[in-house]
Design a protein around this motif. Structure first.
Motif, PDB file in Angstrom:
ATOM      1  N   ASP A  79      63.688  85.710 -46.793  1.00 39.45           N
ATOM      2  CA  ASP A  79      64.117  84.468 -47.442  1.00 39.45           C
ATOM      3  C   ASP A  79      65.409  84.675 -48.226  1.00 39.45           C
ATOM      4  O   ASP A  79      66.317  83.837 -48.191  1.00 39.45           O
ATOM      5  CB  ASP A  79      63.022  83.951 -48.388  1.00 39.45           C
ATOM      6  N   GLU A  80      65.466  85.803 -48.942  1.00 37.81           N
ATOM      7  CA  GLU A  80      66.691  86.088 -49.689  1.00 37.81           C
ATOM      8  C   GLU A  80      67.873  86.193 -48.729  1.00 37.81           C
ATOM      9  O   GLU A  80      68.954  85.651 -48.968  1.00 37.81           O
ATOM     10  CB  GLU A  80      66.527  87.390 -50.483  1.00 37.81           C
ATOM     11  N   ALA A  81      67.631  86.886 -47.623  1.00 38.25           N
ATOM     12  CA  ALA A  81      68.697  87.037 -46.621  1.00 38.25           C
ATOM     13  C   ALA A  81      69.147  85.675 -46.107  1.00 38.25           C
ATOM     14  O   ALA A  81      70.349  85.386 -46.036  1.00 38.25           O
ATOM     15  CB  ALA A  81      68.210  87.908 -45.466  1.00 38.25           C
ATOM     16  N   LEU A  82      68.199  84.850 -45.767  1.00 37.60           N
ATOM     17  CA  LEU A  82      68.533  83.534 -45.196  1.00 37.60           C
ATOM     18  C   LEU A  82      69.264  82.667 -46.211  1.00 37.60           C
ATOM     19  O   LEU A  82      70.159  81.896 -45.856  1.00 37.60           O
ATOM     20  CB  LEU A  82      67.265  82.847 -44.689  1.00 37.60           C
ATOM     21  N   GLY A  83      68.889  82.816 -47.478  1.00 32.24           N
ATOM     22  CA  GLY A  83      69.586  82.085 -48.531  1.00 32.24           C
ATOM     23  C   GLY A  83      71.057  82.468 -48.587  1.00 32.24           C
ATOM     24  O   GLY A  83      71.945  81.603 -48.702  1.00 32.24           O
ATOM     25  N   ALA A  90      72.921  81.216 -45.535  1.00 32.84           N
ATOM     26  CA  ALA A  90      73.172  79.773 -45.638  1.00 32.84           C
ATOM     27  C   ALA A  90      74.449  79.510 -46.429  1.00 32.84           C
ATOM     28  O   ALA A  90      75.112  78.483 -46.248  1.00 32.84           O
ATOM     29  CB  ALA A  90      71.984  79.085 -46.283  1.00 32.84           C
ATOM     30  N   LYS A  91      74.780  80.442 -47.313  1.00 33.91           N
ATOM     31  CA  LYS A  91      75.997  80.279 -48.119  1.00 33.91           C
ATOM     32  C   LYS A  91      77.221  80.877 -47.424  1.00 33.91           C
ATOM     33  O   LYS A  91      78.280  80.989 -48.047  1.00 33.91           O
ATOM     34  CB  LYS A  91      75.805  80.944 -49.480  1.00 33.91           C
ATOM     35  N   GLY A  92      77.055  81.314 -46.200  1.00 30.78           N
ATOM     36  CA  GLY A  92      78.237  81.754 -45.450  1.00 30.78           C
ATOM     37  C   GLY A  92      78.335  83.256 -45.227  1.00 30.78           C
ATOM     38  O   GLY A  92      79.276  83.723 -44.579  1.00 30.78           O
ATOM     39  N   ALA A  98      86.526  90.013 -40.115  1.00 23.03           N
ATOM     40  CA  ALA A  98      86.696  90.316 -41.537  1.00 23.03           C
ATOM     41  C   ALA A  98      85.779  89.425 -42.368  1.00 23.03           C
ATOM     42  O   ALA A  98      86.225  88.546 -43.110  1.00 23.03           O
ATOM     43  CB  ALA A  98      88.159  90.131 -41.942  1.00 23.03           C
ATOM     44  N   PRO A  99      84.460  89.647 -42.251  1.00 20.43           N
ATOM     45  CA  PRO A  99      83.535  88.825 -43.045  1.00 20.43           C
ATOM     46  C   PRO A  99      83.701  89.115 -44.534  1.00 20.43           C
ATOM     47  O   PRO A  99      84.025  90.232 -44.930  1.00 20.43           O
ATOM     48  CB  PRO A  99      82.157  89.278 -42.547  1.00 20.43           C
ATOM     49  N   ASP A 100      83.480  88.090 -45.348  1.00 20.11           N
ATOM     50  CA  ASP A 100      83.587  88.257 -46.798  1.00 20.11           C
ATOM     51  C   ASP A 100      82.348  88.919 -47.385  1.00 20.11           C
ATOM     52  O   ASP A 100      82.409  89.576 -48.401  1.00 20.11           O
ATOM     53  CB  ASP A 100      83.756  86.887 -47.478  1.00 20.11           C
ATOM     54  N   HIS A 101      81.222  88.661 -46.726  1.00 21.14           N
ATOM     55  CA  HIS A 101      79.962  89.093 -47.316  1.00 21.14           C
ATOM     56  C   HIS A 101      79.018  89.485 -46.178  1.00 21.14           C
ATOM     57  O   HIS A 101      78.789  88.691 -45.270  1.00 21.14           O
ATOM     58  CB  HIS A 101      79.382  87.935 -48.136  1.00 21.14           C
ATOM     59  N   LEU A 102      78.497  90.694 -46.246  1.00 24.18           N
ATOM     60  CA  LEU A 102      77.548  91.133 -45.228  1.00 24.18           C
ATOM     61  C   LEU A 102      76.156  91.233 -45.821  1.00 24.18           C
ATOM     62  O   LEU A 102      75.976  91.741 -46.932  1.00 24.18           O
ATOM     63  CB  LEU A 102      77.948  92.505 -44.664  1.00 24.18           C
ATOM     64  N   LEU A 145      65.052  81.739 -33.387  1.00 23.31           N
ATOM     65  CA  LEU A 145      66.176  81.666 -34.311  1.00 23.31           C
ATOM     66  C   LEU A 145      65.680  81.097 -35.627  1.00 23.31           C
ATOM     67  O   LEU A 145      65.006  80.073 -35.659  1.00 23.31           O
ATOM     68  CB  LEU A 145      67.272  80.763 -33.732  1.00 23.31           C
ATOM     69  N   LYS A 146      66.050  81.758 -36.699  1.00 26.81           N
ATOM     70  CA  LYS A 146      65.540  81.316 -37.994  1.00 26.81           C
ATOM     71  C   LYS A 146      66.688  81.040 -38.939  1.00 26.81           C
ATOM     72  O   LYS A 146      67.613  81.853 -39.086  1.00 26.81           O
ATOM     73  CB  LYS A 146      64.617  82.395 -38.563  1.00 26.81           C
ATOM     74  N   GLY A 147      66.614  79.873 -39.571  1.00 24.44           N
ATOM     75  CA  GLY A 147      67.544  79.545 -40.633  1.00 24.44           C
ATOM     76  C   GLY A 147      66.778  79.428 -41.925  1.00 24.44           C
ATOM     77  O   GLY A 147      65.553  79.638 -41.959  1.00 24.44           O
ATOM     78  N   ALA A 148      67.460  79.089 -43.004  1.00 21.14           N
ATOM     79  CA  ALA A 148      66.809  79.016 -44.311  1.00 21.14           C
ATOM     80  C   ALA A 148      65.668  77.997 -44.285  1.00 21.14           C
ATOM     81  O   ALA A 148      64.630  78.192 -44.907  1.00 21.14           O
ATOM     82  CB  ALA A 148      67.824  78.648 -45.376  1.00 21.14           C
TER      83      ALA A 148
END
Lengths: 154, 284, 776
Positions: free
Chosen positions: B15-19, B22-24, B44-48, B135-138
């Motif tokens: 859940d934390e990961a999906l959150g 969801a923010k990009g 060049a992702p901003d956040h992994l 496939l799972k989203g938030a």
């Protein structure tokens, strides 16, 4: 980001940039010289180390991914001054020429016989697909893996 | 060969990961495709968000009539899993062809298919296996067939914020023969052509044939015309040859440094025949 | 204690494991990237993405302002640094001025344009992305034949024909030979561009000590001393103020037999920033900017009598030089000309070379350097001739070999072959493969429609470079041997080995000559502050020339040891053996340790003798050496896909006396791998815009373990008289012998389809097309 790793039996804790590659962490931060950078595209295997018992290419991994992991590099193979059987075999069989691929080659070779104590020549050659040597034509390396397997079987 | 800076999170829960996703943020699994792209500065992702540590994505289990493979199961796991080897051997055989030992130790099934390299090995088998991808989203979860999942080169049905949770592969009926045959590009080891075949006979005739193809086109596919040509046939050499010759029909075939379109097309036919022969030999 | 150092057995000729290996197998060797220094900075080089372009402007402001960046330099800053040197000279050679950073124009993709210096390599990489270059992109030409065509873009505008030089050489009477011929065969044969791909890329650490006016340069090089002389000149620094160290070097294969822009550039940077600086080449840079090999388009004509006697050879070489001359670039194809008659006695040859500029990285010496091209050419042509005359390829070779009675043999190209028995390795190889049975098997296979090939090559090579008059930088090699007061031995060689095992073979020589334990011997190399001077390791020369220098230094030292021993024993009638000087009358002896101690203590000296035990010898070889051999390759071609499988690979090599068979086998195996790589997989591909398409190991296929056959290696032994060790050299033999044998084998496999020639690499697709064409 702070990471703690266990490298060659010793514990290390460092604050690292997330983008720091594991190979650079091992070489620049921890101060090892065994794992080498040969291709940067995950093909040559000179950077091969063991991560929790599995051979991985440390140039294609971030140090933060190894947080909490056990890492063994070529420097960690010998114990109490005694070479690992694979190191000894590479020496006896002339498996190294310029030596640059050798640490990664030995780590990959170790994985082969860890998983399959009695590999065929074909299995050895396929097991080394991820490691490039430009000097030896691989024959003495293959001989070394066979010799190490045999020595371990004795 | 130095990646650009990014933030990194190793979430404690899915859940934390999906959150975060969801923010990009972008998911990182084994990194075997993403990290080389980042080193070349093609990505060049901003956040992994590191999914590899999430236990609830790392499993292989038999459940009902299917094998469920968590997204972060490595190629090594798949190659060596007793469940996969026993229940869907085509997938284990295919996993053994991916990259090299070190890549298989790190690379994951989810990461590989999410990257959707048109020369990757898995898609051929997954097409032939008629696998499904969860496939799972938030706030959502959906299941798509691989036929719908693999959209185009480096493009899948994944929506922003979604990850692959698992791959579902039907348990193989006994008597089915399978084979994966590949022409490897000599430098990279990727498939110039990879053909995955499943065949089952009943009463001396081929009752079911599935042919998954990778490396040939901008996306993996099932060679439906070839499959159809085999149904009801005994599987003679001529019949196999005739079916194989349909494997690249109406396909826009790739051409590159390592193989022209004509040669690729030819190899696809040859290797389809070889894979069919091997699979038939293994079928009961 | 004299007994501890006596050593009953000789070591030369023994299969002993290498003395350099402990550090290599434990990961504790020091390669350039392992060097760390306080205050060390990292350099990243910004390179041209275009093969040909004018630089309108370079904006370095953002990069210079980036946190952690301490300096950015462009061509304007470095223009006073001398040009990257070319050591080869040919009549009328056009030599473009090769600045270390581009001035207002770039000539190949990868051309260095600017350097960013920062606190670490991550920061340097970020800052390099901030450099903005305003390019005026120009048309480029990447193919030497296209570069020669009318209207081709001029690589260097001052020379619109793209011709760097024309070279002509002939011997005998070629026209007469061709006019008397029963048959003339012609073939265009290419030897493609190859990327040497040493596993360690290049790298430089420069450390400037202003108070001492001393620059220490650590570089992954095969030639530390030559580099010192040349880089000192480039930087305008006194040579004695420059120390060059070749630390552990991770392979070279000729690609590090060079002086590159980056060595002078890092020296320049270190002197500017007054801090140590490190630059490590990325693999992509290595492919783009380190020299490539080969790059030949050859046109051969061979005249012969109907019985197979070769009467004469004509050769026209188009050599792709790339955009500049690196150290030996234009000289490489001249070696092909020298080697063009191969092992055959024909005295009538004519060769022309046109050296062509292209918008590509320069070509230069790559394992074999000119000889693989020549061997490939003549060994292909002999097979083409055999096919034309319907002769067996072994028979036609045996008919034309220089015979063993003819040595020393003067060739039509001006060489003198030292010694040989060319039929011996061929006959041995034929025996090993059981040739007649193989041919019978092939006949059966052909009846079943199978494509089985048997191919051979009988190669010769020019090794042990070489007599100084025939070598650009001097062809001697040096050695110092010193014995410490406690009797331990240090050998310092001017050869700079990097994987060839001379720390072992030279210790074997010294152990045998001095009669001491090999563990008492240390071999040092690769540091201009330690080693007298030297030429380096290339051209299969280290053992034959460098080892001979060691041998002669040892002879001088032994004479001195005997003098001291005679003095200490009080007798002139002494002999030296087993590490002892022995009085022939009394049987009393003095050990090397005792003699060493006495020689340094110098209480008493023999007449006209200096204290100490040290000897230096610079050995000038009177000739090259000419190793030879025969390789036979059995292949199976997949009729459906064109894929080639090597079923057997037999190599019988004659490199003269063998000091260590384990090391010699390793050299053969590695050489064959590179030859097989050329034959089947490797090719540097540029597109029409001069972009290197095979720019990574993802696309450039070097052989991996599963692609290599097991090599059956054997030897014949014909010592040379050129040096007292009788050794000829073996570093390049495998590569030179390999590629024609493989191509001949595949052409033989495809012969039933009417195939007469194949160019390299023989990819499955090219073969499949031939098979498909034969069907239609």
């Amino acid at each position: 980001m702070n990471i703690t790793t266990h490298i060659n039996g010793k514990s290390y804790s460092h604050d690292v940039e997330p983008r720091l590659l594991l190979i650079h962490y091992l070489r620049e931060v921890v101060g090892l010289t065994g794992p080498h950078i040969g291709c940067e595209t995950s093909l040559c295997g000179a950077c091969t180390v063991e991560l929790n018992g599995k051979a991985v290419k440390s140039c294609t991994m971030f140090a933060v991914q190894a947080d909490g992991a056990n890492v063994v590099t070529i420097e960690g193979l010998a114990s109490n001054g005694k070479l690992h059987a694979m190191q000894e075999a590479f020496w006896n069989e002339h498996g190294a020429q310029c030596g640059f691929c050798t640490p990664g080659m030995i780590m990959a070779s170790k994985q082969i016989i860890d998983r399959n104590p009695n590999p065929t020549e074909e299995e050895i050659r396929h097991g080394l697909e991820g490691n490039i040597c430009r000097c030896t034509g691989y024959q003495h390396i293959v001989n070394a893996v066979k010799a190490a397997a045999k020595a371990a079987g004795v | 060969m130095i990646p650009q800076a990014f933030d990194y999170t190793a979430p404690k829960s899915l859940d934390e990961a999906l959150g975060l996703l969801a923010k990009g943020a972008k998911p990182l699994a084994g990194g075997m495709s993403l990290i080389p792209m980042m080193k070349l500065r093609l990505a060049a992702p901003d956040h992994l968000v590191d999914l590899r540590r999430l236990k609830d994505l790392n499993y292989i289990r038999e459940q009902g009539a299917a094998v469920h493979i968590g997204a972060t199961a490595t190629h090594y796991d798949v190659e060596n899993s007793a469940v996969v080897r026993g229940k869907c051997p085509l997938l284990a055989e295919t996993a053994a062809h991916i990259g090299d030992v070190q890549v298989r130790n790190m690379g994951t099934i989810g990461g590989s298919i999410a990257h959707n390299d048109p020369s990757a090995d898995y898609p051929a088998a997954l097409q032939a296996l008629e696998a499904k991808v969860v496939l799972k989203g938030a706030k959502s979860e959906r299941t798509v067939s691989v036929a719908d999942f693999f959209v185009d080169t480096f493009t899948t049905a994944l929506e922003p914020g979604e990850i692959i949770r698992e791959v579902i592969v039907p348990v193989e009926d006994s008597g089915t023969g399978t084979s994966y045959q590949k022409v490897a590009q000599p430098a990279s080891g990727f498939a110039i052509v990879g053909i995955a075949v499943r065949v089952r006979k009943s009463g001396g005739k081929i009752g079911m044939a599935r042919i998954g193809v990778t490396g040939l086109a901008n996306r993996s596919y099932r060679a439906a015309a070839a499959e159809k040509a085999l149904e009801g046939k005994a599987g003679s050499a001529t019949e196999i040859q005739n079916a194989a010759s349909l494997v690249a029909e109406r396909v826009d075939v790739n051409s590159d440094l390592h193989a022209s379109a004509d040669y690729r097309r030819h190899l696809a036919v040859v290797y389809a025949a070889r894979a069919l022969m091997a699979a038939l030999a293994r079928s009961a | 204690m004299a007994t501890t150092i006596t050593k009953p057995e000789t070591l030369v000729g023994k299969r002993i494991r290498r003395r350099e290996d402990p550090r290599l197998i434990t990961g504790t060797a020091t390669y350039v990237d392992d060097i760390k220094m306080p205050g060390m900075h990292y350099a990243t080089i910004v390179r041209s993405p275009h093969a040909a372009a004018r630089i309108r402007s370079i904006n370095t402001k953002k990069a210079a302002a980036h946190k952690g960046v301490i300096a950015v330099f462009t061509g304007k800053d470095t223009q006073k640094v001398g040009p990257v040197p070319c050591g080869a000279s040919l009549p009328g050679l056009r030599v473009p001025h090769h600045h270390i950073l581009a001035m207002d124009r770039v000539y190949f993709a990868g051309h260095p344009v600017a350097v960013v210096v920062a606190t670490d390599r991550y920061v340097a990489a970020d800052a390099a992305d901030l450099i903005e270059v305003d390019w005026d992109v120009l048309p480029a030409v990447a193919d030497p034949e296209k570069a020669l065509a009318k209207g081709a873009p001029a690589v260097h505008p001052e020379w619109p024909d793209n011709v760097a030089f024309n070279y002509h050489q002939e011997g005998g009477n070629v026209e007469k030979a061709f006019s008397e011929a029963d048959v003339v065969v012609k073939q265009r044969i290419t030897s493609q561009r190859l990327i040497p791909t040493a596993m360690e890329t290049r790298g430089v650490v420069a450390d400037w000590r202003p108070a001492d006016r001393q620059l220490n340069l650590y570089s992954s090089t095969q030639i530390p001393h030559l580099m010192r002389t040349l880089v000192a000149q480039m930087l305008g620094l006194e040579e004695n103020r420059l120390r060059v160290v070749a630390p552990e070097v991770g392979g070279g294969f000729g690609s590090k037999l060079n002086v590159y822009a980056e060595e002078a550039l890092m020296g320049f940077v270190a002197m500017k920033i007054q801090q140590p600086v490190k630059w490590i080449e990325s693999r992509r840079e290595n492919f783009l900017c380190t020299i490539h090999g080969r790059g030949h388009v050859d046109h051969y004509e061979v005249a012969a009598k109907r019985d197979g006697t070769i009467l004469g050879i004509k050769l026209h070489i188009i050599q792709d030089l790339g955009a500049y001359h690196q150290l030996l670039t234009p000289a490489i194809p001249t070696l092909s000309v020298l080697m063009m008659p191969g092992l055959y006695k024909t005295q009538n040859v004519r060769a022309d070379i046109v050296g062509v500029f292209t918008n590509c990285v320069p070509t230069d010496a790559y394992r074999g350097a000119g000889r693989p091209e020549a061997t490939h050419g003549i060994e292909r042509m002999v097979d083409v001739l055999a096919a034309e005359l319907k002769m067996d390829p072994a028979e036609i070779r045996l008919k034309n070999f220089v015979t063993k009675e003819q040595f020393p043999f003067p060739t039509a190209t001006g060489l003198t072959y030292d010694s040989g028995d060319y039929a011996a390795p061929l006959k041995k190889a034929l025996d090993i493969v059981d040739y007649q049975n193989l041919r019978n098997e092939q006949a059966q296979a052909r009846k079943q429609g199978k494509l089985m090939g048997i191919g051979m090559s009988t190669y010769g090579e020019i090794c042990a470079f070489g007599p100084s008059p025939a070598t650009p930088a001097g062809g001697w090699e040096s050695a110092t041997v010193k014995i410490d007061p406690t009797g331990k031995v240090t050998v310092m060689t001017g050869a700079s080995p990097h994987g060839q095992g001379e720390e072992t073979t030279f210790a074997q020589i010294a152990a045998d000559e001095l009669g001491v334990n090999i563990d008492d011997i240390l071999v040092l190399h690769g540091d201009t502050a330690v080693v007298q001077y030297g030429i380096g390791t290339f051209g299969s020369r280290s053992t034959a020339v460098g080892g001979t220098a060691v041998y002669f230094a040892l002879q001088d030292l032994k004479a001195k040891i005997k003098k001291f021993g005679a003095m200490l024993l009080g007798s002139d009638d002494v002999s030296f053996s087993g590490g002892q000087v022995i009085c022939n009358k009394t049987g009393k002896s003095k050990s090397i340790q005792e003699i060493a101690a006495a020689s340094y203590r110098a209480m008493k000296l023999p007449p006209n003798t200096e204290p100490g035990l040290i000897s230096t010898h610079f050995w000038e070889p009177p000739n090259f050496t000419f190793p030879f051999g025969a390789h036979i390759v059995v292949t199976d071609v997949d009729r459906d896909t064109g894929a080639v499988a090597v079923r057997r690979y037999v190599a019988v090599d004659d490199c003269g006396n063998i000091l260590n068979p384990l090391i010699v086998d390793g050299q053969i195996h590695g050489g064959v791998a590179q030859g097989l790589g050329q034959a089947l997989w490797e090719q540097a591909v540029y597109d029409d815009n001069g972009q290197l398409v095979t720019g990574e190991l993802m696309d450039y296929a070097v052989p991996k373990a599963h692609m290599m056959p097991r090599i059956e290696s054997d030897h014949t032994t014909t010592p040379t008289s050129v040096n007292p060790l009788g050794v000829k050299g073996v570093g390049e033999a495998g590569t030179i012998g390999c590629s024609p044998a493989v191509v001949n084998s595949v052409v033989d496999a495809l012969a039933p389809l009417g195939v007469k020639h194949l160019d390299m690499p023989m990819t499955p697709e090219t073969i499949w097309k031939l098979i498909a064409r034969s069907k239609s």
